[in-house]
Write an enzyme that holds these catalytic residues in place. Sequence first.
Site, PDB file in Angstrom:
ATOM      1  N   CYS A 161      -2.126   9.281   2.668  1.00  0.00           N
ATOM      2  CA  CYS A 161      -1.988   8.687   1.382  1.00  0.00           C
ATOM      3  C   CYS A 161      -2.985   9.219   0.285  1.00  0.00           C
ATOM      4  O   CYS A 161      -2.619   9.235  -0.722  1.00  0.00           O
ATOM      5  CB  CYS A 161      -1.651   7.000   1.498  1.00  0.00           C
ATOM      6  SG  CYS A 161      -3.099   6.513   2.582  1.00  0.00           S
ATOM      7  N   GLU A 168       0.686  -1.136  -0.051  1.00  0.00           N
ATOM      8  CA  GLU A 168       0.088  -0.091   0.082  1.00  0.00           C
ATOM      9  C   GLU A 168       0.811   1.420  -0.156  1.00  0.00           C
ATOM     10  O   GLU A 168       1.401   1.486   1.004  1.00  0.00           O
ATOM     11  CB  GLU A 168      -0.944  -0.030   1.559  1.00  0.00           C
ATOM     12  CG  GLU A 168      -1.757  -1.218   1.216  1.00  0.00           C
ATOM     13  CD  GLU A 168      -3.009  -0.881   0.537  1.00  0.00           C
ATOM     14  OE1 GLU A 168      -3.465   0.138   0.116  1.00  0.00           O
ATOM     15  OE2 GLU A 168      -3.690  -1.967   0.685  1.00  0.00           O
TER      16      GLU A 168
HETATM   17  P1  NAD Z   1       8.432   4.661   4.810  1.00  0.00           P
HETATM   18  O1  NAD Z   1       8.498   3.741   3.618  1.00  0.00           O
HETATM   19  O2  NAD Z   1       9.650   5.600   4.994  1.00  0.00           O
HETATM   20  O3  NAD Z   1       8.378   3.939   6.114  1.00  0.00           O
HETATM   21  C1  NAD Z   1       7.373   2.796   6.112  1.00  0.00           C
HETATM   22  C2  NAD Z   1       7.782   1.717   7.167  1.00  0.00           C
HETATM   23  O4  NAD Z   1       8.893   1.080   6.395  1.00  0.00           O
HETATM   24  C3  NAD Z   1       8.251   2.286   8.477  1.00  0.00           C
HETATM   25  O5  NAD Z   1       8.131   1.480   9.406  1.00  0.00           O
HETATM   26  C4  NAD Z   1      10.165   1.973   8.170  1.00  0.00           C
HETATM   27  O6  NAD Z   1      10.624   1.768   9.642  1.00  0.00           O
HETATM   28  C5  NAD Z   1       9.741   0.845   7.413  1.00  0.00           C
HETATM   29  N1  NAD Z   1      11.039   0.685   6.583  1.00  0.00           N
HETATM   30  C6  NAD Z   1      11.953   1.522   5.917  1.00  0.00           C
HETATM   31  N2  NAD Z   1      12.762   0.987   5.136  1.00  0.00           N
HETATM   32  C7  NAD Z   1      12.670  -0.197   5.197  1.00  0.00           C
HETATM   33  C8  NAD Z   1      13.331  -1.487   4.683  1.00  0.00           C
HETATM   34  N3  NAD Z   1      14.372  -1.480   3.769  1.00  0.00           N
HETATM   35  N4  NAD Z   1      12.726  -2.855   4.837  1.00  0.00           N
HETATM   36  C9  NAD Z   1      11.737  -2.793   5.556  1.00  0.00           C
HETATM   37  N5  NAD Z   1      11.055  -1.850   6.251  1.00  0.00           N
HETATM   38  C10 NAD Z   1      11.431  -0.530   6.172  1.00  0.00           C
HETATM   39  O7  NAD Z   1       7.215   5.401   4.642  1.00  0.00           O
HETATM   40  P2  NAD Z   1       6.782   6.660   5.827  1.00  0.00           P
HETATM   41  O8  NAD Z   1       7.490   7.905   5.453  1.00  0.00           O
HETATM   42  O9  NAD Z   1       6.670   6.117   7.223  1.00  0.00           O
HETATM   43  O10 NAD Z   1       5.179   6.913   5.211  1.00  0.00           O
HETATM   44  C11 NAD Z   1       4.864   7.946   4.246  1.00  0.00           C
HETATM   45  C12 NAD Z   1       4.493   7.090   2.938  1.00  0.00           C
HETATM   46  O11 NAD Z   1       3.358   6.205   3.277  1.00  0.00           O
HETATM   47  C13 NAD Z   1       3.871   7.978   1.893  1.00  0.00           C
HETATM   48  O12 NAD Z   1       4.232   7.726   0.629  1.00  0.00           O
HETATM   49  C14 NAD Z   1       2.294   7.687   1.986  1.00  0.00           C
HETATM   50  O13 NAD Z   1       1.639   7.746   0.977  1.00  0.00           O
HETATM   51  C15 NAD Z   1       2.493   6.145   2.190  1.00  0.00           C
HETATM   52  N6  NAD Z   1       0.986   5.561   2.893  1.00  0.00           N
HETATM   53  C16 NAD Z   1       0.250   4.855   2.090  1.00  0.00           C
HETATM   54  C17 NAD Z   1      -0.827   4.313   2.695  1.00  0.00           C
HETATM   55  C18 NAD Z   1      -1.711   3.445   1.789  1.00  0.00           C
HETATM   56  O14 NAD Z   1      -2.765   3.022   2.275  1.00  0.00           O
HETATM   57  N7  NAD Z   1      -1.647   3.310   0.434  1.00  0.00           N
HETATM   58  C19 NAD Z   1      -1.375   4.727   3.878  1.00  0.00           C
HETATM   59  C20 NAD Z   1      -0.497   5.540   4.713  1.00  0.00           C
HETATM   60  C21 NAD Z   1       0.666   6.097   4.156  1.00  0.00           C
END
Ligand code: NAD
Length: 483
Positions: free
Chosen positions: A287, A253
């Site tokens: 998002c 997502e």
């Molecule tokens: P992010 O991708 O930086 O982090 C998300 C999670 O992934 C965190 O827990 C982080 O620690 C973890 N992570 C980071 N690198 C990783 C790796 N290499 N392997 C495994 N896990 C890892 O995102 P964010 O900044 O926390 O959130 C914002 C983004 O999320 C925006 O782009 C937003 O649009 C998206 N989002 C999407 C939805 C949806 O339902 N489609 C909902 C909310 C947020």
Amino acid sequence: MQADDSDGSVLTCRNFVAGTWQDSAGPGIERTNPATGKVVAVAPRATASEVDAAVRAAGDAFRTWRRTVPAERAAHLHRLGEACAGRVDDLATAITREQGKPLDEARGEVRKFIAALHYYAEEATRVYGRTIPNDTPGFTSIVEKEPLGVVAGIVPWNYPIELVGWKLAGAVAAGCTIVIKPSEYTPGCAQVLSECLARTLPPGVANIVFGDGSTGQALVAHPHVAKVGFTGSLATGQALYRAVTGVTGLSLELGGSCPMIVTGSADVAGAVQGATRRAFRNAGQICIAINRIYVHDSVYDAFVEGLATAADALTVADGLANPAADVGSLTMDETYRRTLDHIADADKRGARIVAGGGPLEGPGLFLRPTVIADAPDDALVMTEETFGPAVGVARFTELTDAIDRANRVPGGLAAYAYTNDTRETFALAGELDFGNVAINNVDAGIINAPYGGRRESGFGSEHGPEGLESYLQLKHVRLRHGA
Ligand code: NAD
């Protein structure tokens, strides 16, 4: 360490594994309140061996949890919902202190999380297989649905409790067990949640490991994880795609740059109200936030004036001091700076900043809700996910042109439209190439209908029966009974 946040104590987070809290050998993470800069939570950065222990605990619990009857899983999830209902303010306060959204909004998030727990408790009892007649007499085929195994749930910081809920509730209802990795920006609310889990679910059914991307990486690459449910950015989603072992299930997502179209037949006041809510709620860090708006020439001036007035009327404040504020602090420097960059870029390209435009005076990551009129199609605000309180507005004359421009981004999560014309309604519903389309409203996701993205917004569905099915696998039993 900086001084504690004066509004409460520093939350100490500990990995929650097999029903108990464990010390970590990993170096700690300090989380500061983005509104005040004071430390509000400390959490471990779980090591690969601690992640391994959590996955093994989930694997051990799976052996018995998978055999529980749906009604028993439902009872546990309802109990978890009730336990969380008794901690709404604790969960919400933790969210506001580390994420920045106003307290009333955080309370709303917790209530939606609780609703998801109760919804999936009920949905657990509605999983059915089927029988298939065979060509040969004396045989019957039975198709069963069985839980996948251990799920890794990786979640971001913008809805730190609600997004845990979609994965936790769906997986646990299906008979899976789960290891959750909250965002490093929002560990404290997950610690409060662990206290509710400890009272209501059998040990090992739901586990939490704290950490950043390195902890997440160790979790998704673990060979005993059957499925990774990820919500977050495109860049991390792509990294995960490469990191899973290849036989691990995956749902992504991801983000997007969501459009809104307002036609000449629309209720302009309703469209202004919808745009104000969906562009600026949670400081635009959603998002499915409206990032760019295409408005028919005949109503353009009225819409821009209405949106600018509505944006200026929003109260921006520390969400603990003013729980009913409309917009709180942004969560992180990255979104704060990107929003300012998108505003500056549009300004440079000749757009008009008709509301907001910059930071609030004083400390904290506060930005004024910003409306950018006459935004050119190639401005960053019209092409990229801003993830902050800024929205671009542009004119159109032909609806087909507006739809083409709305579709012209790599992601496809949600799109919005306001119209009072039946033909336009069906054209918009049919042609907008997004996983979720909301017409004459801006609440694109409801818990009992599937929710997911297209193209660079990822794949897989959460919410609805599909959100439960995604944690199940099929088994065909071919039975020779001889009758
Ligand atoms: P992010 O991708 O930086 O982090 C998300 C999670 O992934 C965190 O827990 C982080 O620690 C973890 N992570 C980071 N690198 C990783 C790796 N290499 N392997 C495994 N896990 C890892 O995102 P964010 O900044 O926390 O959130 C914002 C983004 O999320 C925006 O782009 C937003 O649009 C998206 N989002 C999407 C939805 C949806 O339902 N489609 C909902 C909310 C947020």
